[in-house]
Scaffold this active site. Structure first.
Site, short mmCIF file in Angstrom:
data_model
loop_
_atom_site.label_atom_id
_atom_site.label_comp_id
_atom_site.label_asym_id
_atom_site.label_seq_id
_atom_site.Cartn_x
_atom_site.Cartn_y
_atom_site.Cartn_z
N LYS A 40 0.91 -1.29 0.08
CA LYS A 40 0.05 -0.15 0.03
C LYS A 40 0.88 1.28 -0.14
CE LYS A 40 -0.54 -0.13 4.96
NZ LYS A 40 -1.07 -0.94 6.11
N TYR A 267 15.96 30.70 6.05
CA TYR A 267 14.81 31.24 6.68
C TYR A 267 14.80 31.44 7.98
CZ TYR A 267 12.21 30.70 2.29
OH TYR A 267 11.96 30.87 0.76
C1 LIG Z 1 -0.34 -2.01 6.59
C2 LIG Z 1 -0.87 -3.00 7.11
C3 LIG Z 1 -0.02 -4.04 7.39
C4 LIG Z 1 1.49 -4.03 7.23
O1 LIG Z 1 1.87 -3.46 8.33
P1 LIG Z 1 3.40 -3.37 8.56
O2 LIG Z 1 3.60 -2.76 9.98
O3 LIG Z 1 4.10 -2.41 7.85
O4 LIG Z 1 4.00 -4.80 8.57
C5 LIG Z 1 -0.80 -5.23 7.69
N1 LIG Z 1 -2.26 -5.50 7.80
C6 LIG Z 1 -2.79 -4.28 7.51
C7 LIG Z 1 -4.34 -4.52 7.64
C8 LIG Z 1 -2.26 -3.14 7.39
O5 LIG Z 1 -3.11 -2.18 7.05
#
Ligand SMILES: *Cc1c(COP(=O)(O)O)cnc(C)c1O
Length: 378
Positions: A40, A267
């Site tokens: 994702k 800045y």
């Molecule tokens: C993002 C996510 C994961 C993976 O999480 P990590 O901490 O990056 O391993 C697993 N399950 C769900 C439902 C997620 O949203």
């Protein structure tokens, strides 16, 4: 034309990490759990298309993304393995699920109804994963209310339950009681679902990176690592899995400036010199995802040495204090994330950068900007 700030993504290291995780999951009595590779958020900033294809090539049998749009990107890139969509389905826009053969998560009664209607209209039966809320209190059917909420879902003629899952709120907080509570609630809920008539042997999954590292009782049939695939261990945990860093972020010095005693940089005059100083300008700023707080707390590597980021982080550049280095020239390589030499101090990883500014490494890699080119090596 190629900008000097580049994110290099080592796909061989990614595939190595995938296999290392698989090997870590030694066969338990019910066989070795398989891996849903989480890609994702543009594969945690690494670039979803190339990362997904590399993981598929390494043997991933399922990928997961946050929403339908991300799933479509994966399919258009040529991904063929099943793609699980974690997020809530926007009830108005389910077409992508069907047109791109994505696997939906059902986490609310209304999503179940909408999906049932859409599948019936197409005259097909669609497989789904059922999300249970065991204590995160975000998405999913409450674990303690299933006898009321689930029969309608399980009875939907055009929906086929493929898997049941939950998500831990405190897997990276060792000692937090909710972690164990969630696992026990999940197991009780699985029994309830069985009693409600779900097919025996439905696939179960729960573990993110932190949970899979910490507790093999969370592995069930499938695990869902994200961060570990990218070679980053969720803090504060240590890893017993050999992992390789996947992404580096480098740039080049574009200008070197001499300062007189008492002058300031950038800045807000946040950095003032006492004696004469030398400042190197690096063409990457907050528009590229570099956090403002790095201005007082971050370091980069130049000529194999660690030098502090000083002054304000600007939109398009940062300034670093290279007074101690002596020779520095435009064109010198600057490592923001990665290594420049073989000593431990010649490495800066996303976890260190996150710790320096009080955030998590997830945010560091996800925020690396779209302006930065990803270069892939296999
Ligand atoms: C993002 C996510 C994961 C993976 O999480 P990590 O901490 O990056 O391993 C697993 N399950 C769900 C439902 C997620 O949203």
């Amino acid at each position: 034309m190629i900008r000097s700030t580049i994110a290099r993504v080592d796909l061989a290291a990614l595939q190595f990490n995938f296999r290392a995780i698989q090997e870590f999951l030694a066969p338990s009595h019910s066989g070795r759990p398989s891996v849903i590779a989480v890609v994702k958020a543009n594969a945690y900033g690494h670039g979803a298309e190339r990362v997904a294809l590399a993981l598929e090539q390494a043997g991933a049998t399922m990928l997961a993304c946050a929403d339908i749009e991300e799933g479509i990107v994966l399919r258009r890139a040529g991904v063929r393995v099943p793609v699980l969509v974690f997020g809530a389905l926007s009830v108005s826009d389910l077409d992508g699920i069907f047109e791109y053969a994505l696997t939906p998560t059902i986490s609310t009664p209304s999503a179940a109804r909408a999906l049932q209607v859409a599948a019936a209209r197409r005259g097909i039966v669609i497989g789904y994963h059922l999300k249970l809320d065991t204590g995160m209190n975000r998405l999913g059917f409450r674990h303690d209310n299933l006898a009321r909420t689930l029969p309608a879902v399980l009875g939907s003629l055009n929906l086929r339950l493929e898997a049941v899952y939950t998500h831990f709120a405190t897997a990276d907080s060792p000692g937090h009681k909710l972690f164990t509570d969630q696992r026990e609630r999940f197991e009780r809920a699985l029994q309830t679902i069985g009693a409600l008539g779900a097919p025996a042997g439905v696939t179960r999954h729960a573990a993110n990176s932190a949970a899979l590292l910490r507790d093999s009782r969370t592995w069930y049939d499938v695990v869902r690592p994200g961060l570990l695939l990218y070679g980053i261990v969720p803090p504060p945990l240590a890893s017993t899995i050999p992992l390789k860093p996947v992404m580096s972020l480098t740039s080049r010095v574009v200008a070197v400036k001499g300062l007189r005693p008492g002058e300031s940089v950038g800045y807000g005059c946040r950095f003032n010199t006492n004696g004469p100083a030398t400042i190197a300008v690096v063409p990457a700023g907050y528009a590229d995802g570099l956090d403002l707080r790095l201005g007082q707390h971050g370091h980069v590597l130049i000529r194999g040495r660690r030098v502090p980021i000083v002054g304000a982080v600007s939109m398009d550049m940062i300034t670093v204090d290279v007074t101690e280095l002596g020779e520095v020239e435009p064109g010198d390589e600057v490592v923001l994330i990665g290594e420049q030499g073989s000593e431990a101090w010649q490495r800066i990883d996303a976890r260190e950068m996150a710790a320096a500014i009080g955030t998590i490494p997830y945010e560091i890699v996800c925020r690396i900007g779209t302006r930065i080119e990803r270069q892939y090596s296999a």
